[in-house]
Scaffold this motif. Structure first.
Motif, PDB file in Angstrom:
ATOM      1  N   VAL A  56       0.910  -1.227   0.048  1.00 13.17           N
ATOM      2  CA  VAL A  56      -0.131  -0.076  -0.050  1.00 13.17           C
ATOM      3  C   VAL A  56       0.574   1.226  -0.096  1.00 13.17           C
ATOM      4  CG1 VAL A  56      -1.948   1.388   1.349  1.00 13.17           C
ATOM      5  CG2 VAL A  56      -1.932  -1.095   1.081  1.00 13.17           C
ATOM      6  N   SER A  57       0.774   2.178  -0.865  1.00  5.18           N
ATOM      7  CA  SER A  57       1.416   3.506  -0.965  1.00  5.18           C
ATOM      8  C   SER A  57       0.555   4.451  -0.431  1.00  5.18           C
ATOM      9  CB  SER A  57       1.920   3.557  -2.432  1.00  5.18           C
ATOM     10  OG  SER A  57       2.931   2.710  -2.706  1.00  5.18           O
ATOM     11  N   VAL A  58       1.112   5.447   0.391  1.00  4.70           N
ATOM     12  CA  VAL A  58       0.226   6.479   0.801  1.00  4.70           C
ATOM     13  C   VAL A  58       0.926   7.621   0.215  1.00  4.70           C
ATOM     14  CG1 VAL A  58      -0.433   7.917   2.574  1.00  4.70           C
ATOM     15  CG2 VAL A  58      -0.483   5.421   2.881  1.00  4.70           C
ATOM     16  N   VAL A  59       0.358   8.294  -0.893  1.00  7.95           N
ATOM     17  CA  VAL A  59       0.930   9.381  -1.502  1.00  7.95           C
ATOM     18  C   VAL A  59       0.590  10.883  -0.794  1.00  7.95           C
ATOM     19  CG1 VAL A  59       0.946  11.024  -3.718  1.00  7.95           C
ATOM     20  CG2 VAL A  59       0.544   8.334  -3.915  1.00  7.95           C
ATOM     21  N   GLY A  60       1.502  11.581  -0.253  1.00  6.59           N
ATOM     22  CA  GLY A  60       1.323  12.713   0.667  1.00  6.59           C
ATOM     23  C   GLY A  60       1.897  12.408   2.092  1.00  6.59           C
ATOM     24  N   GLY A  61       2.823  13.243   2.624  1.00  8.13           N
ATOM     25  CA  GLY A  61       3.285  12.846   4.084  1.00  8.13           C
ATOM     26  C   GLY A  61       2.862  14.042   4.998  1.00  8.13           C
ATOM     27  N   GLY A  62       1.807  14.575   4.836  1.00  4.06           N
ATOM     28  CA  GLY A  62       1.172  15.482   5.898  1.00  4.06           C
ATOM     29  C   GLY A  62       0.645  14.798   6.679  1.00  4.06           C
ATOM     30  N   LEU A  63      -0.098  15.418   7.671  1.00  4.76           N
ATOM     31  CA  LEU A  63      -0.864  14.677   8.921  1.00  4.76           C
ATOM     32  C   LEU A  63      -1.440  13.475   8.491  1.00  4.76           C
ATOM     33  CD1 LEU A  63      -1.277  14.592  12.035  1.00  4.76           C
ATOM     34  CD2 LEU A  63      -3.149  16.285  11.499  1.00  4.76           C
ATOM     35  N   SER A  64      -2.535  13.782   7.514  1.00  2.00           N
ATOM     36  CA  SER A  64      -3.468  12.797   7.199  1.00  2.00           C
ATOM     37  C   SER A  64      -2.723  11.604   6.540  1.00  2.00           C
ATOM     38  CB  SER A  64      -4.406  13.220   6.028  1.00  2.00           C
ATOM     39  OG  SER A  64      -5.295  14.005   6.514  1.00  2.00           O
ATOM     40  N   GLY A  65      -1.747  11.606   5.674  1.00  6.33           N
ATOM     41  CA  GLY A  65      -0.900  10.525   5.453  1.00  6.33           C
ATOM     42  C   GLY A  65      -0.133   9.876   6.313  1.00  6.33           C
ATOM     43  N   VAL A  66       0.555  10.687   7.326  1.00  6.32           N
ATOM     44  CA  VAL A  66       1.302   9.999   8.390  1.00  6.32           C
ATOM     45  C   VAL A  66       0.399   9.076   9.145  1.00  6.32           C
ATOM     46  CG1 VAL A  66       2.510  10.721  10.686  1.00  6.32           C
ATOM     47  CG2 VAL A  66       3.286  11.627   8.513  1.00  6.32           C
TER      48      VAL A  66
ATOM     49  N   ILE B 263       5.235   5.607   2.178  1.00  7.14           N
ATOM     50  CA  ILE B 263       4.899   6.971   2.271  1.00  7.14           C
ATOM     51  C   ILE B 263       5.615   7.648   1.082  1.00  7.14           C
ATOM     52  CG2 ILE B 263       4.514   9.125   3.186  1.00  7.14           C
ATOM     53  CD1 ILE B 263       4.341   7.810   5.926  1.00  7.14           C
ATOM     54  N   ILE B 264       4.986   8.135   0.018  1.00 12.58           N
ATOM     55  CA  ILE B 264       5.543   8.846  -0.956  1.00 12.58           C
ATOM     56  C   ILE B 264       5.259  10.581  -0.911  1.00 12.58           C
ATOM     57  CG2 ILE B 264       5.635   9.155  -3.608  1.00 12.58           C
ATOM     58  CD1 ILE B 264       4.665   6.499  -3.672  1.00 12.58           C
ATOM     59  N   ASP B 265       6.437  11.152  -0.758  1.00 15.62           N
ATOM     60  CA  ASP B 265       6.295  12.608  -0.324  1.00 15.62           C
ATOM     61  C   ASP B 265       7.155  13.666  -1.147  1.00 15.62           C
ATOM     62  OD1 ASP B 265       4.844  14.670   1.534  1.00 15.62           O
ATOM     63  OD2 ASP B 265       6.995  14.933   2.363  1.00 15.62           O
ATOM     64  N   ARG B 266       6.473  14.801  -1.473  1.00 11.18           N
ATOM     65  CA  ARG B 266       7.707  15.595  -2.108  1.00 11.18           C
ATOM     66  C   ARG B 266       8.642  16.445  -1.412  1.00 11.18           C
ATOM     67  NH1 ARG B 266       3.244  20.639  -3.993  1.00 11.18           N
ATOM     68  NH2 ARG B 266       2.852  21.169  -2.054  1.00 11.18           N
TER      69      ARG B 266
ATOM     70  N   ILE C  36      10.691   4.194  10.330  1.00  8.11           N
ATOM     71  CA  ILE C  36      11.759   3.391  10.093  1.00  8.11           C
ATOM     72  C   ILE C  36      12.009   2.338  11.091  1.00  8.11           C
ATOM     73  CG2 ILE C  36      14.624   3.380  10.304  1.00  8.11           C
ATOM     74  CD1 ILE C  36      14.397   6.286   9.483  1.00  8.11           C
ATOM     75  N   GLU C  37      11.683   2.472  12.234  1.00  5.10           N
ATOM     76  CA  GLU C  37      11.565   1.233  13.271  1.00  5.10           C
ATOM     77  C   GLU C  37      10.452   0.410  13.075  1.00  5.10           C
ATOM     78  OE1 GLU C  37      11.319   2.981  17.046  1.00  5.10           O
ATOM     79  OE2 GLU C  37      13.440   3.768  17.110  1.00  5.10           O
ATOM     80  N   HIS C  38       9.457   0.952  12.299  1.00  8.50           N
ATOM     81  CA  HIS C  38       8.307  -0.109  12.167  1.00  8.50           C
ATOM     82  C   HIS C  38       8.146  -0.538  10.532  1.00  8.50           C
ATOM     83  CE1 HIS C  38       6.876   1.656  15.857  1.00  8.50           C
ATOM     84  NE2 HIS C  38       6.282   0.563  16.140  1.00  8.50           N
ATOM     85  N   ASP C  39       9.438  -0.419   9.936  1.00  2.00           N
ATOM     86  CA  ASP C  39       9.669  -0.937   8.602  1.00  2.00           C
ATOM     87  C   ASP C  39       8.543  -0.277   7.590  1.00  2.00           C
ATOM     88  OD1 ASP C  39      10.792  -2.616   6.746  1.00  2.00           O
ATOM     89  OD2 ASP C  39       9.472  -4.027   6.876  1.00  2.00           O
ATOM     90  N   VAL C  40       8.259   1.047   7.750  1.00  4.15           N
ATOM     91  CA  VAL C  40       7.587   1.972   6.637  1.00  4.15           C
ATOM     92  C   VAL C  40       8.550   2.441   5.734  1.00  4.15           C
ATOM     93  CG1 VAL C  40       5.816   3.504   6.206  1.00  4.15           C
ATOM     94  CG2 VAL C  40       5.550   1.882   7.950  1.00  4.15           C
ATOM     95  N   GLN C  41       8.544   2.181   4.501  1.00  4.85           N
ATOM     96  CA  GLN C  41       9.405   3.020   3.428  1.00  4.85           C
ATOM     97  C   GLN C  41       9.048   4.476   3.227  1.00  4.85           C
ATOM     98  OE1 GLN C  41       9.429   1.490  -0.410  1.00  4.85           O
ATOM     99  NE2 GLN C  41      11.051   2.601  -1.140  1.00  4.85           N
ATOM    100  N   LEU C  42      10.060   5.294   3.500  1.00  5.98           N
ATOM    101  CA  LEU C  42       9.762   6.615   3.265  1.00  5.98           C
ATOM    102  C   LEU C  42      10.467   7.158   2.119  1.00  5.98           C
ATOM    103  CD1 LEU C  42      10.316   8.057   6.994  1.00  5.98           C
ATOM    104  CD2 LEU C  42       8.243   7.552   5.866  1.00  5.98           C
ATOM    105  N   VAL C  43       9.630   7.717   0.947  1.00  5.76           N
ATOM    106  CA  VAL C  43      10.144   7.987  -0.422  1.00  5.76           C
ATOM    107  C   VAL C  43       9.996   9.582  -0.196  1.00  5.76           C
ATOM    108  CG1 VAL C  43       9.968   8.071  -2.608  1.00  5.76           C
ATOM    109  CG2 VAL C  43       9.471   5.969  -1.417  1.00  5.76           C
ATOM    110  N   SER C  44      11.106  10.184  -0.177  1.00  6.31           N
ATOM    111  CA  SER C  44      11.233  11.717  -0.001  1.00  6.31           C
ATOM    112  C   SER C  44      11.476  12.527  -1.471  1.00  6.31           C
ATOM    113  CB  SER C  44      12.252  12.334   0.925  1.00  6.31           C
ATOM    114  OG  SER C  44      13.467  11.938   0.879  1.00  6.31           O
ATOM    115  N   MET C  45      11.437  13.499  -1.293  1.00  5.03           N
ATOM    116  CA  MET C  45      11.686  14.878  -2.677  1.00  5.03           C
ATOM    117  C   MET C  45      11.098  13.733  -3.953  1.00  5.03           C
ATOM    118  SD  MET C  45      13.346  16.918  -1.399  1.00  5.03           S
ATOM    119  CE  MET C  45      13.959  17.900  -2.881  1.00  5.03           C
ATOM    120  N   ALA C  46       9.912  13.429  -3.791  1.00  3.44           N
ATOM    121  CA  ALA C  46       9.256  12.415  -4.812  1.00  3.44           C
ATOM    122  C   ALA C  46       8.649  13.605  -5.771  1.00  3.44           C
ATOM    123  CB  ALA C  46       8.135  11.668  -4.361  1.00  3.44           C
ATOM    124  N   ASN C  47       8.560  13.125  -7.165  1.00  5.29           N
ATOM    125  CA  ASN C  47       7.760  13.911  -8.081  1.00  5.29           C
ATOM    126  C   ASN C  47       6.748  12.817  -8.668  1.00  5.29           C
ATOM    127  OD1 ASN C  47       6.721  16.015  -9.924  1.00  5.29           O
ATOM    128  ND2 ASN C  47       8.539  15.711 -11.426  1.00  5.29           N
TER     129      ASN C  47
END
Length: 355
Positions: free
Chosen positions: A144-154, A171-174, A195-206
């Motif tokens: 499952v990919s969550v697009v957006g790393g604001g409060l709702s996405g987190v 989480i895919i976030d710009r 990171i500790e709970h094995d959720v991938q953080l994709v930053s600087m996304a476009n």
């Protein structure tokens, strides 16, 4: 007979009703609440319904029961400001002397191809039900990919991690970090939690496009079984279609009394109002208090105050699953179990009071 019509039984609309339904309300004033649902949905907690950790019944709050209040259910098709009429999708109409528009927000897809068609939403109760079904149908080891790393996405990603430890969650976030509007301490705490709970953080996304089961990040395909969109909001389409001045996300620009300048008998509250502070349930309630004050003066024919207090948040609360969270209150940042306890307590108090 004087008619006050409130469109939307959300946080702002209910706060106004609560304040206006006071013992000094004149007998000739009739209040009608219009909503498409027969209850107030706790939108700030929709992520928990989507993740499967909270049943829908726990996110329902009954509307006020008062002989001075009529509740009408239906889908609004539009508002005619000059004629002072609300039009419904089924052909019904409703006239008003004062109108409050609290219709909430919709997802904003930034003209990204396929985003609206191929992603799931948590902006409405109906959409959240569908998102829950989609996630629930993902087989173990799915993604499952969550697009957006604001409060709702987190909150969505964290709740999902606890609900479905068998899934891959990202989480895919710009931005450079999730929760970018929040203090650095909270950004770092939440990032470390993921990171500790094995959720991938994709930053600087476009995100350049979305197809069925694929997010294109910088035009590179990222496969996902379900894609949840939390990457932006805009005002409800009813407000966006009005012949009024709006901001870049379609919210109504208002005067200092939260009124549409060209039609001062129309107030706008919550996510449809262009305000100096970020849209949230808290913003809607602060606005609601002030709008209720103005409506009471309208009803009694009294003069307006020279000005209203500036809108100001008391702080923000967020959750990382059921046991941890984060809070920003003034200059103080709080993380861990206590922040989660505070959020749970606030939700309990709200439900007890409104219910």
């Amino acid at each position: 007979m004087k008619r006050l019509v409130i469109l939307g039984g959300g946080y702002g609309g209910l706060r106004i009703i609560e304040r206006v339904l006071s013992p000094d309300l004149p007998d000739d004033v009739f209040i009608t609440l219009v909503d498409r649902m027969p209850f107030h949905g706790l939108k700030t907690e929709y992520y928990a319904l989507a993740a499967g950790t909270t049943p829908e019944s726990h996110l329902r709050v009954t509307f006020p029961n008062d002989p001075r209040l009529t509740v009408k259910y239906g889908e609004i098709a539009g508002v005619e400001l000059d004629e002072q009429v609300v039009n419904f999708a089924n052909g019904d109409t409703l006239s008003y002397d004062w109108l409050v528009m609290g219709l909430g927000c919709e997802d904003r897809y930034h003209d990204i191809p396929g985003a609206e068609q191929f992603t799931c939403s948590i902006q409405s109760m109906g959409a959240t039900r569908n998102t829950y079904m989609a996630i629930n149908n993902v087989n173990p080891y799915g993604t499952v990919s969550v697009v957006g790393g604001g409060l709702s996405g987190v909150e969505m990603a964290a709740e999902l991690r606890e609900s479905r430890p068998d899934l891959n969650v990202r989480i895919i976030d710009r931005g450079q970090s999730i929760l970018s509007p929040f203090p650095k301490k909270l950004q770092e705490y939440a990032s470390q939690w993921f990171i500790e709970h094995d959720v991938q953080l994709v930053s600087m996304a476009n995100v350049t496009g979305i197809e069925q089961g694929i997010v294109f990040n910088h035009n590179q395909p990222v496969e996902s079984d379900v894609i949840v969109w939390t990457a932006g909001i805009q005002a409800n389409k009813i407000v966006r279609s009005l012949p009024i001045e709006t901001d870049n996300i379609g919210r109504a620009k208002l005067n200092q009394y939260h009124q549409i300048p060209s039609h001062t008998n129309v107030y706008v509250v919550g996510d449809c109002a262009s305000t100096i502070i970020a849209p949230s349930a808290q913003t809607a309630e602060i606005q609601g208090d002030q709008i209720a004050l103005m409506l009471k003066k309208d009803i009694k024919g009294e003069e307006y105050p020279a000005s209203l207090p500036a809108l100001k948040h008391k702080g923000f609360l967020g959750s990382l699953g059921k046991k941890e969270g984060f809070a920003s209150m003034g200059k103080m940042s709080l993380v861990g179990q206590m922040a989660r306890v505070i959020k749970s307590g606030q939700l309990w108090m709200y439900k007890k009071h409104m219910g």
